[in-house]
Design an enzyme around this catalytic site. Structure first.
Site, PDB file in Angstrom:
ATOM      1  N   ASP A 183       0.853  -1.189   0.000  1.00 23.43           N
ATOM      2  CA  ASP A 183       0.000   0.000   0.000  1.00 23.43           C
ATOM      3  C   ASP A 183       0.878   1.224   0.000  1.00 23.43           C
ATOM      4  O   ASP A 183       1.773   1.355   0.834  1.00 23.43           O
ATOM      5  CB  ASP A 183      -0.895   0.016   1.237  1.00 23.43           C
ATOM      6  CG  ASP A 183      -1.838   1.212   1.206  1.00 23.43           C
ATOM      7  OD1 ASP A 183      -2.286   1.573   0.095  1.00 23.43           O
ATOM      8  OD2 ASP A 183      -2.118   1.781   2.267  1.00 23.43           O
ATOM      9  N   GLU A 273      -1.532  -0.834  -5.790  1.00 22.81           N
ATOM     10  CA  GLU A 273      -2.708  -0.120  -6.252  1.00 22.81           C
ATOM     11  C   GLU A 273      -2.444   0.507  -7.605  1.00 22.81           C
ATOM     12  O   GLU A 273      -1.394   1.090  -7.825  1.00 22.81           O
ATOM     13  CB  GLU A 273      -3.043   1.024  -5.290  1.00 22.81           C
ATOM     14  CG  GLU A 273      -3.565   0.597  -3.969  1.00 22.81           C
ATOM     15  CD  GLU A 273      -3.728   1.825  -3.097  1.00 22.81           C
ATOM     16  OE1 GLU A 273      -4.814   2.395  -3.091  1.00 22.81           O
ATOM     17  OE2 GLU A 273      -2.753   2.218  -2.462  1.00 22.81           O
ATOM     18  N   CYS A 343     -12.853  -9.722   8.156  1.00 22.30           N
ATOM     19  CA  CYS A 343     -14.230 -10.139   7.867  1.00 22.30           C
ATOM     20  C   CYS A 343     -14.789  -9.570   6.566  1.00 22.30           C
ATOM     21  O   CYS A 343     -15.930  -9.838   6.220  1.00 22.30           O
ATOM     22  CB  CYS A 343     -15.156  -9.774   9.035  1.00 22.30           C
ATOM     23  SG  CYS A 343     -15.514  -8.007   9.126  1.00 22.30           S
ATOM     24  N   ASP A 369      -2.585   1.146   6.992  1.00 21.37           N
ATOM     25  CA  ASP A 369      -1.920   0.901   5.711  1.00 21.37           C
ATOM     26  C   ASP A 369      -1.603  -0.577   5.515  1.00 21.37           C
ATOM     27  O   ASP A 369      -1.635  -1.089   4.395  1.00 21.37           O
ATOM     28  CB  ASP A 369      -0.642   1.740   5.607  1.00 21.37           C
ATOM     29  CG  ASP A 369      -0.956   3.237   5.478  1.00 21.37           C
ATOM     30  OD1 ASP A 369      -2.046   3.559   4.965  1.00 21.37           O
ATOM     31  OD2 ASP A 369      -0.129   4.061   5.906  1.00 21.37           O
TER      32      ASP A 369
HETATM   33 ZN   LIG Z   1     -14.020  -6.925  10.406  1.00 22.39          ZN
END
Ligand SMILES: [Zn+2]
Length: 405
Positions: A183, A273, A343, A369
Site C-alpha cells: 500500500d 494499487e 471479515c 496501511d
Molecule cells: Zn471486520
C-alpha cells in the site's frame, strides 16, 4: 534489456556554456516545431518528422538562422523525433511548450557510434560527444552493457549524462517466492501486507522551512516585477530553489530504488494499487475551461502523495522486477482502505485515523496501511489466479489457501 545509467558530468566552463546553448536551441526547435504542428492541425492537415527535418535543414542555410547550426545536428533531429513521439502519444494539443524557466535543458545523442566512453581512473570516466570533445564524468558505477544513446540534462544546477544501455540480460525466470501486497499509504510511504513499514523523511524541518521561504520570495518577485521581466535576483532564488528540490528529489529516488529492490528480491509477486497519480494531481489544478473543484482539499492530498513520490516508486518497482524474476500486478484501489481484511466488512468509518484501522463490524484492529496492503494482496492474487490480467504466463498459480487469505 535496456536500462539507464546516470553520471554527474564535469563540464569545463566553456562546455557548460555550450551545453546551455545547445539546450536553448533544442528548446526553440521544439517550440517552433510544435507550433507548426498545431498550425497544420488547425487547417486539418498533418506534418511529420521527415518533413520537419527537411525544413530544418533548409533553414540552416539561411544566414538569419545561423544559430541553428550551433548544436550537434543529431540533437536537433532527435528533438523533432521526440516531439513526433510525444504528439503521437498525447495528441498535438496536449504536448507542452518548453519554457526557459520551467523546463530543464536536455538533449540527446541518438547515435552510439558518436559516443565514446573510456575510464580514466578509479573516480573518473570520459565521454567523447560530437562538438563537445572529451567530457569528464564521475565514474560511480560500471556501464554494464553497450551504449544505445546518451542524454545530457541539467538538474538543480548540475549537468548529468544518462546512457541508455543494453545490458544483455534477457528476462529472468520467475523466482517462485511468496506474494506481497503493497500500500502506498498516507501515514507511511510504503506498507506491506507482512507488516513492514518503509518510510523516510525527504526534507528536514529546516529544509521544509527554507523551501517555503524561497517559494514565497519567488512568487512575491513575480507579483512585483511581472512574469516576463527578467530579474537577476529572481534567477538566483530560482537556482537556490532548484538545488534544494534536486536534493529532495534524489533522496526520494534513492528511497524508491532501495525499497523496490528489497520487495522484488524478497517476493515473487508484488501487488500494488493502480492509482493514477498523475491524473489525481492534475485534477486539482484543473484546466482553463473547468477550474478544479475542491482545489484546497485535493491540494493537501496531493502534497502527501507527491512528497512520498509514489510515481517514482512504481517505476522503480516495475523496472527492477524484471531483474529479480518478480511480477508486479496493479489492482483497483477501490475500497482497499475501507475493507476489513479479517471479515471483509466495508465501512469508511472503520478507518479511525490515517494510521489506525478498527473494523466497525468485528472489531479487528490493525495498522490502516497494513490492512489495506493485505486487501491489495488478496486482490492481486485474485486477478493473477484467474488469469484475467495479462501479467504473463510465467506467473505461478497460487495455491487455493493463499487465495482465501
Ligand atoms: Zn471486520
Amino acid at each position: 534489456m535496456l536500462t539507464g545509467r546516470r553520471y554527474l558530468l564535469a563540464f569545463t566552463d566553456e562546455q557548460g556554456a555550450y551545453a546551455e546553448t545547445v539546450g536553448s536551441v533544442c528548446r526553440a526547435v521544439w517550440n517552433t516545431a510544435l507550433e507548426q504542428r498545431r498550425e497544420y492541425r488547425r487547417r486539418g492537415a498533418w506534418i511529420n518528422y521527415v518533413e520537419q527535418c527537411r525544413q530544418m535543414a533548409e533553414a540552416k542555410k539561411d544566414p538569419d538562422c545561423a544559430w541553428l547550426a550551433d548544436p550537434p545536428s543529431h540533437t536537433l533531429q532527435q528533438t523533432l523525433r521526440d516531439l513526433e513521439r510525444a504528439c503521437k502519444t498525447h495528441g498535438t494539443w496536449k504536448v507542452r511548450w518548453r519554457s526557459k524557466a520551467r523546463t530543464a535543458p536536455s538533449f540527446r545523442f541518438p547515435d552510439p557510434n558518436h559516443i565514446a566512453v573510456r575510464r580514466l581512473n578509479r573516480r573518473w570516466g570520459e565521454v567523447r560527444l560530437p562538438k563537445f570533445g572529451p567530457v569528464r564524468f564521475r565514474w560511480t558505477r560500471p556501464l554494464g552493457g553497450t551504449i544505445r544513446n546518451a542524454t545530457v540534462t541539467r538538474d538543480g544546477g548540475r549537468w548529468y549524462i544518462s546512457f541508455c544501455v543494453e545490458d544483455g540480460v534477457a528476462g529472468v525466470a520467475p523466482n517462485g517466492k511468496l506474494p506481497v501486497g503493497v500500500d502506498r499509504g498516507v501515514a507511511v510511504a510504503v506498507a506491506t501486507s507482512d507488516g513492514d513499514l518503509h518510510n523516510r523523511t525527504f526534507a528536514s524541518p529546516g529544509e521544509t522551512a527554507r523551501l517555503k521561504r524561497l517559494q514565497q520570495r519567488l512568487s512575491r518577485s513575480l507579483r512585483t516585477h511581472g512574469r516576463n521581466r527578467r530579474s537577476k535576483r529572481r534567477d538566483a532564488v530560482r537556482a537556490q530553489l532548484g538545488r534544494l528540490n534536486a536534493r529532495i528529489r534524489s533522496r526520494r529516488a534513492d528511497f524508491a530504488a532501495q525499497t523496490a529492490v528489497r520487495l522484488v528480491r524478497d517476493y515473487g509477486l508484488v501487488a500494488v494499487e493502480d492509482l493514477r497519480v498523475k491524473n489525481m494531481t492534475a485534477s486539482a489544478k484543473g484546466s482553463v475551461a473547468a477550474p478544479g473543484r475542491n482545489v484546497r482539499q485535493k491540494a493537501g492530498l496531493n502534497r502527501a502523495i507527491l512528497s512520498k513520490g509514489w510515481g517514482g516508486f512504481l517505476r522503480a518497482l516495475e523496472h527492477k522486477a524484471r531483474y529479480h524474476g518478480a511480477t508486479v500486478v496493479k489492482v483497483s484501489p477501490a475500497y482497499t482502505s475501507q475493507t476489513c481484511n479479517a471479515c471483509k466488512h466495508v465501512d469508511p468509518k472503520s478507518r479511525e485515523s490515517q494510521a489506525v484501522f478498527r473494523c466497525t463490524a468485528c472489531g479487528h484492529q490493525a495498522h490502516a496501511d497494513v490492512n489495506a496492503a493485505k486487501n491489495i494482496m488478496a486482490a492481486g492474487l485474485a486477478v493473477t489466479g484467474r488469469g484475467d490480467l495479462a501479467v504473463g504466463r510465467s506467473v505461478k498459480r497460487q495455491p487455493p489457501e493463499r487465495l482465501a487469505a
